[in-house]
Design an enzyme around this catalytic site. Structure first.
Site, PDB file in Angstrom:
ATOM      1  N   TRP A  42       1.553  -2.961  40.721  1.00  0.00           N
ATOM      2  CA  TRP A  42       1.505  -1.927  41.714  1.00  0.00           C
ATOM      3  C   TRP A  42       0.961  -0.526  41.227  1.00  0.00           C
ATOM      4  O   TRP A  42       0.632   0.047  42.271  1.00  0.00           O
ATOM      5  CB  TRP A  42       2.773  -1.651  42.449  1.00  0.00           C
ATOM      6  N   LYS A  86      -2.740 -12.816  42.942  1.00  0.00           N
ATOM      7  CA  LYS A  86      -1.616 -12.491  43.463  1.00  0.00           C
ATOM      8  C   LYS A  86      -1.432 -11.231  43.177  1.00  0.00           C
ATOM      9  O   LYS A  86      -0.834 -10.800  42.170  1.00  0.00           O
ATOM     10  CB  LYS A  86      -0.489 -13.366  42.819  1.00  0.00           C
ATOM     11  N   PRO A  87      -1.727 -10.132  44.142  1.00  0.00           N
ATOM     12  CA  PRO A  87      -1.123  -8.863  43.796  1.00  0.00           C
ATOM     13  C   PRO A  87       0.444  -8.504  43.864  1.00  0.00           C
ATOM     14  O   PRO A  87       0.970  -9.383  44.566  1.00  0.00           O
ATOM     15  CB  PRO A  87      -1.974  -8.027  45.008  1.00  0.00           C
ATOM     16  N   SER A 102       5.602  -6.420  33.382  1.00  0.00           N
ATOM     17  CA  SER A 102       6.723  -6.240  32.762  1.00  0.00           C
ATOM     18  C   SER A 102       6.631  -7.273  31.443  1.00  0.00           C
ATOM     19  O   SER A 102       6.207  -8.354  31.625  1.00  0.00           O
ATOM     20  CB  SER A 102       7.979  -5.864  33.196  1.00  0.00           C
ATOM     21  N   GLU A 113      -0.756  -8.225  29.684  1.00  0.00           N
ATOM     22  CA  GLU A 113      -0.790  -6.684  29.311  1.00  0.00           C
ATOM     23  C   GLU A 113       0.603  -6.082  29.895  1.00  0.00           C
ATOM     24  O   GLU A 113       0.885  -6.240  31.194  1.00  0.00           O
ATOM     25  CB  GLU A 113      -2.031  -6.041  30.197  1.00  0.00           C
ATOM     26  N   LEU A 114       1.394  -5.891  28.832  1.00  0.00           N
ATOM     27  CA  LEU A 114       2.986  -5.792  29.290  1.00  0.00           C
ATOM     28  C   LEU A 114       3.420  -4.414  29.044  1.00  0.00           C
ATOM     29  O   LEU A 114       2.531  -3.614  29.061  1.00  0.00           O
ATOM     30  CB  LEU A 114       3.671  -6.888  28.500  1.00  0.00           C
ATOM     31  N   CYS A 146       1.522   2.091  32.105  1.00  0.00           N
ATOM     32  CA  CYS A 146       2.146   1.500  30.642  1.00  0.00           C
ATOM     33  C   CYS A 146       1.707   2.174  29.683  1.00  0.00           C
ATOM     34  O   CYS A 146       2.235   2.018  28.626  1.00  0.00           O
ATOM     35  CB  CYS A 146       1.649   0.022  30.548  1.00  0.00           C
ATOM     36  N   GLU A 174      11.111   1.999  28.186  1.00  0.00           N
ATOM     37  CA  GLU A 174       9.904   2.704  28.907  1.00  0.00           C
ATOM     38  C   GLU A 174      10.699   3.416  30.159  1.00  0.00           C
ATOM     39  O   GLU A 174      11.263   2.842  31.099  1.00  0.00           O
ATOM     40  CB  GLU A 174       9.069   1.747  29.242  1.00  0.00           C
TER      41      GLU A 174
HETATM   42  C1  SIN Z   1      -1.580   0.478  32.915  1.00  0.00           C
HETATM   43  O1  SIN Z   1      -0.804   1.240  32.927  1.00  0.00           O
HETATM   44  O2  SIN Z   1      -1.346  -0.792  33.017  1.00  0.00           O
HETATM   45  C2  SIN Z   1      -3.173   0.708  32.767  1.00  0.00           C
HETATM   46  C3  SIN Z   1      -3.534   2.124  32.715  1.00  0.00           C
HETATM   47  C4  SIN Z   1      -5.075   2.171  32.629  1.00  0.00           C
HETATM   48  O3  SIN Z   1      -6.049   1.130  32.523  1.00  0.00           O
HETATM   49  O4  SIN Z   1      -5.382   3.266  32.118  1.00  0.00           O
END
Ligand code: SIN
Length: 480
Positions: free
Chosen positions: A151, A175-176, A229, A250-251, A284, A384
């Site tokens: 999100w 799947k968003p 996550s 990508e976590l 992230c 985090e």
């Molecule tokens: C992310 O926070 O998952 C991606 C951030 C970005 O692409 O800059």
């Protein structure tokens, strides 16, 4: 905002759930429902995958320049509709409109770059050890791909997967996140307008566990790409094991930001401000731990204090707002608990530290916060935070900074500022992270490989590496 599309996309038809059930999408700034979207289950997921499987033979054999044209058109249409798409994003996600517009351009850049890459999926020939043999290495689409997206970047994290998947010749089921499906459906409309054939892009909303289970159960799905996550990433890895499905993950991150005593402090402060407060700290790759050399700590803190205190907090639709609401109450609780935990351990909170009341709006606005004497015992230094909190700590030696920065199971992004070229390469090599910003705190771009080490994930998105994730390597041993 004009009424956004709120139905799922299967085989180029916008459809409700078989049961007719829906779930609400709310504006995080007001907590009011702005739409309801289909609550799909196994049957609809299965149909979406079957549609993607049926579309695969034509799409994978369509000449690459023709696939590239479709992707470029999608990118053009996103830019044409930048304001409309940004308004949808701000309504369901909360980020300031200016940032949402920026994200639409960022999302389109993945389509443009992937279009170029579609035409550069090269195979190889390799000299054989016998004169009556030839070795050919072919690159072929892996098959149907599935994308499970977050999100925090409702459009860019879709196109970062959809672009390379379609470029490689895969078809896709997306799947968003439950919180932000409207941006996804808007991309579905754009795909149809751009001429994406039926079944090539499918978008389905509903219970994540049910949809995820079907994705990993259906034989046609050969690739799953997930951003979210680490906790969920581990569950998906377990599920992928059953059919050995190719995975990109990508976590979570826990980015360190190191300021050496020879750094350009103006640039370091500007970098931290942009990086930390993007999307109200809900990224992230935003800095979660700031380490400043003891000789420049006081100066750096003083400059930062003024800038953090000046940030404008409010609904993303209001002029000049830089920090919007957090996505939901759980996010607010987490951020508040990290600040409370730091205070209970004696931290000095010099800016912010609490919710900001915005009249007639939900209690989701957290003040940009500066903690000046954080330490590794505090939660904000071990987990985090995903919010607008900057915990800072002093260090004395280069070795200490590296050890502190690497002391985490995460390895997504790390940043440091120095004007010493030898130190720059030394630190860049020593940091155990997939993305390192050296005198730069905005590394995200469509051309570069993005992804993490350790518990921050597997695989890379962006550049030719991103397309590679959707390709199989086939070796043909040819007797002549
Ligand atoms: C992310 O926070 O998952 C991606 C951030 C970005 O692409 O800059």
């Amino acid at each position: 905002m004009p009424t956004p599309q709120s139905l799922c996309l299967i085989n180029n038809h916008f459809v409700p759930a078989d049961s007719g059930n829906t779930f609400p999408v709310t504006d995080p700034a007001t907590d009011k429902a702005i739409a309801s979207v289909p609550d799909c289950g196994s049957a609809e997921t299965w149909r979406a995958i079957e549609a993607a499987a049926a579309a695969l033979p034509e799409w994978r054999t369509r000449p690459a320049p023709a696939r590239a044209r479709v992707l470029r058109t999608m990118g053009d249409l996103m830019l044409r509709d930048q304001d409309r798409l940004a308004a949808i994003m701000t309504a369901e996600q909360g980020k300031p409109l200016a940032e949402a517009r920026g994200e639409i351009a960022y999302a389109a850049s993945f389509l443009f770059f992937s279009a170029g890459e579609a035409e550069r999926v090269y195979g190889q020939t390799v000299p054989a050890s016998a004169s009556d043999k030839r070795i050919l290495v072919l690159k072929q689409p892996v098959g149907v791909a599935a994308a499970i997206t977050p999100w925090n970047f409702p459009s860019a994290m879709i196109t970062r997967k959809l672009g390379p998947a379609l470029a490689a010749g895969c078809t896709i089921v997306i799947k968003p996140a439950e919180a932000t499906p409207l941006s996804a459906f808007a991309i579905g409309e754009i795909a149809i307008e751009a001429g994406v054939p039926a079944g090539v892009v499918n978008i389905i909303t509903g219970d994540p566990a049910t949809i995820g289970r079907e994705i990993f159960r259906h034989d046609a799905v050969r690739k799953v790409s997930f951003t979210g996550s680490t906790e969920v990433g581990k569950i998906l890895m377990d599920q992928a094991a059953n059919r050995i499905v190719k995975l990109s993950l990508e976590l979570g991150g826990h980015a360190p930001f190191i300021v050496f005593d020879d750094a350009d402090l103006d640039k370091a402060v500007a970098g931290l401000m942009a990086n930390k407060f993007r999307n109200a700290g809900q990224t992230c790759i935003c800095s979660n731990r700031v380490f400043v050399h003891e000789r420049v700590f006081a100066e750096f803190a003083q400059r930062l204090r003024a800038q953090v205190a000046a940030l404008k907090v409010g609904p993303g639709t209001h002029d000049g707002v830089q920090i919007g609401p957090l996505i939901d109450d759980a996010a607010v609780e987490k951020v508040a608990s990290h600040v409370a935990n730091a205070k209970s351990k004696g931290a000095k909170v010099t800016v912010g530290g609490d919710l900001v009341k915005v009249p007639d709006h939900a209690n989701r606005f957290f003040a940009p916060t500066l903690i000046e004497d954080a330490n590794p015992e505090m939660k904000c230094f071990s987990e985090e935070t995903f919010g607008p909190v900057v915990p800072m700590m002093k260090f004395s030696t280069e070795r200490e900074a590296i050890d502190l920065a690497n002391d985490t199971p995460f390895g997504l992004a790390a940043y440091f500022y120095t004007s010493n070229a030898s130190r720059l390469i030394r630190i860049a090599e020593a940091l155990d992270y997939g993305v390192v910003g050296a005198n730069d705190a905005a590394p995200s771009t469509a051309q570069a490989p993005f992804g993490g080490t350790k518990e921050s994930g597997l695989g890379r998105e962006g550049g030719h590496w991103g397309v590679e994730e959707y390709l199989e390597t086939k070796y043909v041993s040819w007797g002549v």
